[in-house]
Enzyme design. Structure first.
Site, mmCIF file in Angstrom:
data_model
loop_
_atom_site.group_PDB
_atom_site.id
_atom_site.type_symbol
_atom_site.label_atom_id
_atom_site.label_comp_id
_atom_site.label_asym_id
_atom_site.label_seq_id
_atom_site.Cartn_x
_atom_site.Cartn_y
_atom_site.Cartn_z
ATOM 1 N N GLY A 1 0.828 -1.207 0.000
ATOM 2 C CA GLY A 1 0.000 0.000 0.000
ATOM 3 C C GLY A 1 0.861 1.254 0.000
ATOM 4 O O GLY A 1 2.089 1.190 0.133
ATOM 5 N N ASP A 2 0.197 2.378 -0.232
ATOM 6 C CA ASP A 2 0.857 3.692 -0.161
ATOM 7 C C ASP A 2 1.950 3.876 -1.216
ATOM 8 O O ASP A 2 2.952 4.538 -0.964
ATOM 9 C CB ASP A 2 1.445 3.925 1.256
ATOM 10 N N HIS B 1 -6.255 7.865 -0.820
ATOM 11 C CA HIS B 1 -5.668 8.265 -2.102
ATOM 12 C C HIS B 1 -5.422 9.763 -2.111
ATOM 13 O O HIS B 1 -6.292 10.542 -1.761
ATOM 14 C CB HIS B 1 -6.598 7.873 -3.256
HETATM 15 P P1 IMP Z 1 -7.332 -3.386 7.726
HETATM 16 O O1 IMP Z 1 -7.496 -3.365 6.250
HETATM 17 O O2 IMP Z 1 -7.747 -2.105 8.399
HETATM 18 O O3 IMP Z 1 -7.977 -4.592 8.362
HETATM 19 O O4 IMP Z 1 -5.763 -3.517 8.053
HETATM 20 C C1 IMP Z 1 -5.031 -4.685 7.763
HETATM 21 C C2 IMP Z 1 -3.593 -4.348 7.376
HETATM 22 O O5 IMP Z 1 -3.584 -3.683 6.122
HETATM 23 C C3 IMP Z 1 -2.890 -3.404 8.348
HETATM 24 O O6 IMP Z 1 -1.515 -3.751 8.368
HETATM 25 C C4 IMP Z 1 -3.073 -2.044 7.710
HETATM 26 O O7 IMP Z 1 -2.086 -1.122 8.107
HETATM 27 C C5 IMP Z 1 -2.958 -2.413 6.244
HETATM 28 N N1 IMP Z 1 -3.686 -1.479 5.356
HETATM 29 C C6 IMP Z 1 -5.017 -1.446 5.114
HETATM 30 N N2 IMP Z 1 -5.310 -0.496 4.216
HETATM 31 C C7 IMP Z 1 -4.139 0.082 3.871
HETATM 32 C C8 IMP Z 1 -3.791 1.121 2.944
HETATM 33 O O8 IMP Z 1 -4.630 1.677 2.235
HETATM 34 N N3 IMP Z 1 -2.468 1.428 2.862
HETATM 35 C C9 IMP Z 1 -1.512 0.769 3.599
HETATM 36 N N4 IMP Z 1 -1.804 -0.203 4.463
HETATM 37 C C10 IMP Z 1 -3.107 -0.544 4.596
#
Ligand code: IMP
Length: 333
Positions: free
Chosen positions: A14-15, A43
């Site tokens: 991500g990111d 985003h």
């Molecule tokens: P969740 O999607 O909130 O359940 O998080 C699960 C994992 O995915 C965690 O490690 C979050 O930090 C990561 N994560 C979820 N969405 C993003 C994103 O958009 N960017 C980066 N990490 C994400």
């Protein structure tokens, strides 16, 4: 009739700057669609030198395109309307935003469960994502068609040129990622077909990476000792590696080139964009890592590193990904 589908998605954790890429491409499409995730995503888009941040609504909205939230997304109604209002105030045509009738709704209970039981253990974003997908799988979820005004409900069919915008990324995919340090949805391009088209329409798969790796939240691949590295900490500051959903500092490591090649190969990427090259130049250190055998290569400058990456990716993806763009300007690609 659908003419073709292109997909932008992230190859790392991500990111990587996917929002910037899909926004830059949006103008060429009839629809821009999100197929996975919910308000856990963030985003950042630049338009006429102004920065916009969204969490859920696809970036087609910035270019007057129909912007669809698919049935495999999860929607927090309060946050959705906050985002709609923000976009309306900024002058965008929010009538173009539509939600699939079958999109599952995130409730307060989902958020509570996430905050109480998952956030500490897994470093989730605390947005109720896993509990909402769990209720979806249990088939006890609430659907958008039962709680959103019908003006927001998508009751048409996709046609023409379609751009699909990924959220989260390859190594956060529920099937491919390092479970349980993943999110709860399918982040790979195959997941985009849940929007309602057959895989035969997929044309370009554009993978987005960064020239160094980052992770938000817990992951054994990013050990705590990385916080002690002075240069990696400098990258956090210069690269502004702070979560746009949570505000948390992202942990930084050098690029795991073997992981990147694996993600490209398994997802079928034919165009690759590697962002944030300017950040490495400003810390003046150019390094890639491999796991097997555990090793590290250091380069004397960015050009040498780019040359190495190009050859490595070409050699390790059967030559299928030979279109690589290195980007070093946050507003341009
Ligand atoms: P969740 O999607 O909130 O359940 O998080 C699960 C994992 O995915 C965690 O490690 C979050 O930090 C990561 N994560 C979820 N969405 C993003 C994103 O958009 N960017 C980066 N990490 C994400």
């Amino acid at each position: 009739m659908i003419r073709g589908v292109d997909i932008v998605f992230g190859l790392c954790w991500g990111d990587e700057g996917k929002g910037k890429i899909s926004a830059a491409l949006s103008n060429n499409y009839d629809f821009v669609c999100r197929w996975n995730g919910g308000p856990n995503a963030g985003h950042t888009v630049y338009l006429n030198n102004k920065q916009y941040k969204t969490h859920l609504i696809p970036s087609g909205i910035f270019y007057n395109k129909k912007s669809i939230i698919g049935p495999n997304c999860v929607l927090n109604i309060k946050k959705f309307f906050e985002e709609v209002e923000y976009l309306k105030k900024e002058g965008f045509d929010t009538k173009l935003i539509k939600v699939s009738p079958k999109t599952n709704i995130i409730t307060d209970k989902h958020i509570e469960y996430d905050l109480n039981f998952l956030q500490k253990k897994l470093g989730t974003t605390g947005q109720g994502i896993a509990p909402a997908y769990a209720d979806k799988a249990l088939r006890v979820g609430t659907l958008a068609k039962d709680c959103l005004d019908k003006d927001y409900i998508w009751d048409g069919e996709l046609y023409g040129e379609i751009l699909c915008e990924g959220a989260q990324s390859f190594w956060l995919d529920i099937n491919y990622g390092d479970y349980p340090y993943v999110t709860s949805s399918e982040t790979l391009p195959y997941g985009a077909c849940s929007l309602g088209f057959s895989p035969k329409y997929i044309r370009e798969i554009i993978g987005v990476a960064k020239i160094y790796d980052t992770k938000s939240g817990v992951d054994p691949l990013f050990p705590e000792t990385l916080w002690e590295d002075e240069l990696l900490n400098k990258i956090i500051e210069v690269g502004q590696e702070f979560g746009s959903t949570t505000g948390r500092k992202r942990i930084v490591n050098w690029l795991r080139l073997d992981k990147l090649a694996e993600a490209i190969k398994k997802s079928g990427v034919n165009k690759l964009i590697i962002n944030k090259c300017d950040i490495l130049e400003s810390v003046n250190k150019f390094t890639v890592l491999f796991d097997n055998p555990t090793s590290k290569i250091e380069f004397i400058n960015l050009d040498e590193m780019k040359r190495y990456i190009k050859t490595y990716i070409y050699d390790n993806t059967f030559g299928e990904c030979d279109d690589i763009t290195f980007s070093g300007d946050k507003a341009k690609i």
